[in-house]
Write a protein that holds these residues in place. Structure first.
Motif, PDB file in Angstrom:
ATOM      1  N   GLY A 266      29.498  60.205  49.757  1.00 24.19           N
ATOM      2  CA  GLY A 266      28.678  59.569  50.772  1.00 24.19           C
ATOM      3  C   GLY A 266      28.065  60.521  51.771  1.00 24.19           C
ATOM      4  O   GLY A 266      27.350  60.086  52.675  1.00 24.19           O
ATOM      5  N   ARG A 267      28.341  61.815  51.638  1.00 21.65           N
ATOM      6  CA  ARG A 267      27.786  62.791  52.569  1.00 21.65           C
ATOM      7  C   ARG A 267      26.978  63.844  51.803  1.00 21.65           C
ATOM      8  O   ARG A 267      27.334  64.216  50.677  1.00 21.65           O
ATOM      9  CB  ARG A 267      28.895  63.472  53.373  1.00 21.65           C
ATOM     10  N   PRO A 268      25.897  64.352  52.391  1.00 29.72           N
ATOM     11  CA  PRO A 268      25.087  65.352  51.713  1.00 29.72           C
ATOM     12  C   PRO A 268      25.867  66.637  51.477  1.00 29.72           C
ATOM     13  O   PRO A 268      26.774  66.974  52.238  1.00 29.72           O
ATOM     14  CB  PRO A 268      23.923  65.577  52.682  1.00 29.72           C
ATOM     15  N   SER A 269      25.508  67.342  50.406  1.00 26.75           N
ATOM     16  CA  SER A 269      26.190  68.579  50.044  1.00 26.75           C
ATOM     17  C   SER A 269      25.204  69.740  50.124  1.00 26.75           C
ATOM     18  O   SER A 269      24.043  69.626  49.714  1.00 26.75           O
ATOM     19  CB  SER A 269      26.768  68.468  48.632  1.00 26.75           C
ATOM     20  N   GLY A 279      20.214  71.433  57.973  1.00 29.96           N
ATOM     21  CA  GLY A 279      19.852  70.139  57.414  1.00 29.96           C
ATOM     22  C   GLY A 279      20.523  68.964  58.091  1.00 29.96           C
ATOM     23  O   GLY A 279      19.918  67.888  58.217  1.00 29.96           O
ATOM     24  N   ALA A 280      21.765  69.130  58.517  1.00 30.95           N
ATOM     25  CA  ALA A 280      22.523  68.004  59.073  1.00 30.95           C
ATOM     26  C   ALA A 280      22.437  67.904  60.589  1.00 30.95           C
ATOM     27  O   ALA A 280      22.583  66.814  61.154  1.00 30.95           O
ATOM     28  CB  ALA A 280      23.989  68.103  58.657  1.00 30.95           C
ATOM     29  N   TYR A 281      22.193  69.035  61.269  1.00 27.98           N
ATOM     30  CA  TYR A 281      22.182  69.019  62.730  1.00 27.98           C
ATOM     31  C   TYR A 281      20.925  69.712  63.283  1.00 27.98           C
ATOM     32  O   TYR A 281      21.033  70.678  64.065  1.00 27.98           O
ATOM     33  CB  TYR A 281      23.449  69.710  63.270  1.00 27.98           C
ATOM     34  N   PRO A 282      19.750  69.239  62.897  1.00 27.06           N
ATOM     35  CA  PRO A 282      18.509  69.906  63.323  1.00 27.06           C
ATOM     36  C   PRO A 282      18.260  69.828  64.827  1.00 27.06           C
ATOM     37  O   PRO A 282      17.568  70.670  65.382  1.00 27.06           O
ATOM     38  CB  PRO A 282      17.425  69.154  62.547  1.00 27.06           C
ATOM     39  N   ASP A 306      11.414  76.897  65.525  1.00 30.47           N
ATOM     40  CA  ASP A 306      12.219  78.077  65.847  1.00 30.47           C
ATOM     41  C   ASP A 306      13.078  78.541  64.681  1.00 30.47           C
ATOM     42  O   ASP A 306      13.625  79.633  64.705  1.00 30.47           O
ATOM     43  CB  ASP A 306      13.153  77.784  67.027  1.00 30.47           C
ATOM     44  N   LYS A 307      13.230  77.692  63.669  1.00 27.70           N
ATOM     45  CA  LYS A 307      14.145  78.013  62.566  1.00 27.70           C
ATOM     46  C   LYS A 307      13.581  79.143  61.717  1.00 27.70           C
ATOM     47  O   LYS A 307      12.432  79.101  61.280  1.00 27.70           O
ATOM     48  CB  LYS A 307      14.395  76.777  61.711  1.00 27.70           C
ATOM     49  N   LYS A 308      14.403  80.135  61.484  1.00 25.56           N
ATOM     50  CA  LYS A 308      14.024  81.256  60.642  1.00 25.56           C
ATOM     51  C   LYS A 308      14.938  81.298  59.424  1.00 25.56           C
ATOM     52  O   LYS A 308      16.096  80.852  59.483  1.00 25.56           O
ATOM     53  CB  LYS A 308      14.141  82.564  61.427  1.00 25.56           C
TER      54      LYS A 308
END
Length: 312
Positions: A266-269, A279-282, A306-308
């Motif tokens: 049930g959770r992304p991998s 991906g989970a905490y943008p 800002d993501k590199k």
């Protein structure tokens, strides 16, 4: 004339009786005053309470009850010393109005604690009374806390822990209060697990969840034994370090959450912790997820722009 003589005779006969009655009343008043004085004295005295659990659980109380015929003491300390001079548990001293910071060290030594089978389990305690039992069925522990955790983890009121010379601030009262920590008996890293059946022993790291504990204590454990012991275990334990996947810890507040190794239904991998954090905490501004990485970036990204990208 006869009447006067009779009156004199009666008065003469009554005088000794009145004197005797006065003496009786005075004696009764004296006895009452003596009893009152004795009661006042007993109110300030201490007496020994013999516990049915045995000598090591005797203590002292005040005031002295009526009819008590044994020795009484001027202070609670004098009572403990006089009534329980050889008490190695230090139980009496723990109840002093001004208790010493630590009970006298029992002759059994501080490194030999074991379950006391002479008391009811709900009020069970750990002792180190010498001689240490040689029976192989008796487990010996290095600390009193470890003994209480292992032998009396089921005590809802934490009685064993409360009887420690230096008890923890509070024993966990609900499941939510319990922290996870490495099992002190997990000597083999490949089969090590985490537990939460008692207060965290001194020197151990406390975790909010079982998964966090496994991630923190057994990050490179390829057997997956720690994760396999979870109530909601990942679908597959990693077989090699290169196979480890990461999933978001949705059980922790967003700003404090991080990513955990393994997989959960049930959770992304994600293939890496960095990918999982992005991906989970943008929108996580605290940077908590990135801070949990072995080699965290200097500054956690705060926006998509800002993501590199960097080498995993």
């Amino acid at each position: 004339m006869k009447f006067t003589q009779v009156s004199v005779l009666l008065a003469t006969a009554a005088a000794p009786q009145a004197s005797a009655l006065k003496i009786f009343r005075n004696r009764k008043a004296d006895d009452a005053a003596a009893d009152a004085q004795q009661q006042r004295q007993l109110a300030d005295r201490w007496y020994a309470v013999r516990s049915p659990a045995g000598y090591d659980y005797g203590w002292c109380n005040s005031p002295v009850p009526g009819g008590y015929t044994e020795t009484t003491y001027a202070t609670d300390l004098a009572c403990c010393k006089g009534a329980f001079p050889d008490q190695q548990s230090g139980y009496c001293l723990q109840w002093l109005q001004s208790a010493p910071t630590a009970a006298p060290t029992p002759t059994g030594g501080p490194d030999a604690w074991y379950r006391d089978n002479n008391v009811d389990a709900t009020k069970g305690v750990c002792i180190n009374t010498a001689p240490t039992p040689k029976d192989s069925s008796v487990t010996i522990y290095d600390t009193q806390a470890e003994c209480c955790i292992k032998e009396y983890g089921f005590q809802a009121d934490g009685y064993c822990l409360s009887q420690m010379v230096t008890p923890p601030t509070a024993a966990p009262t609900t499941l939510a209060d319990k922290k996870w920590f490495k099992d002190p008996e997990s000597n083999d890293f490949t089969t090590g697990t985490c537990i939460n059946d008692g207060p965290v022993p001194s020197g151990y790291v406390a975790y909010g969840t079982n998964a966090e504990c496994c991630a923190g204590e057994y990050k490179t454990q390829t057997s997956g034994a720690c994760y396999a012991g979870m109530a909601n275990a990942p679908s597959a334990a990693p077989s090699a370090v290169a196979d480890i996947k990461y999933y978001p810890d949705y059980d922790t507040d967003y700003e404090d959450a991080t990513c955990l190794p393994g997989k959960m239904n049930g959770r992304p991998s994600f293939d890496s912790m960095a990918e999982c954090c992005i991906g989970a905490y943008p929108a996580q501004t605290s940077g908590a997820c990135f801070a949990g990485m072995d080699s965290p970036p200097t500054v956690a990204p705060t926006t998509e722009a800002d993501k590199k990208w960097f080498k995993d």
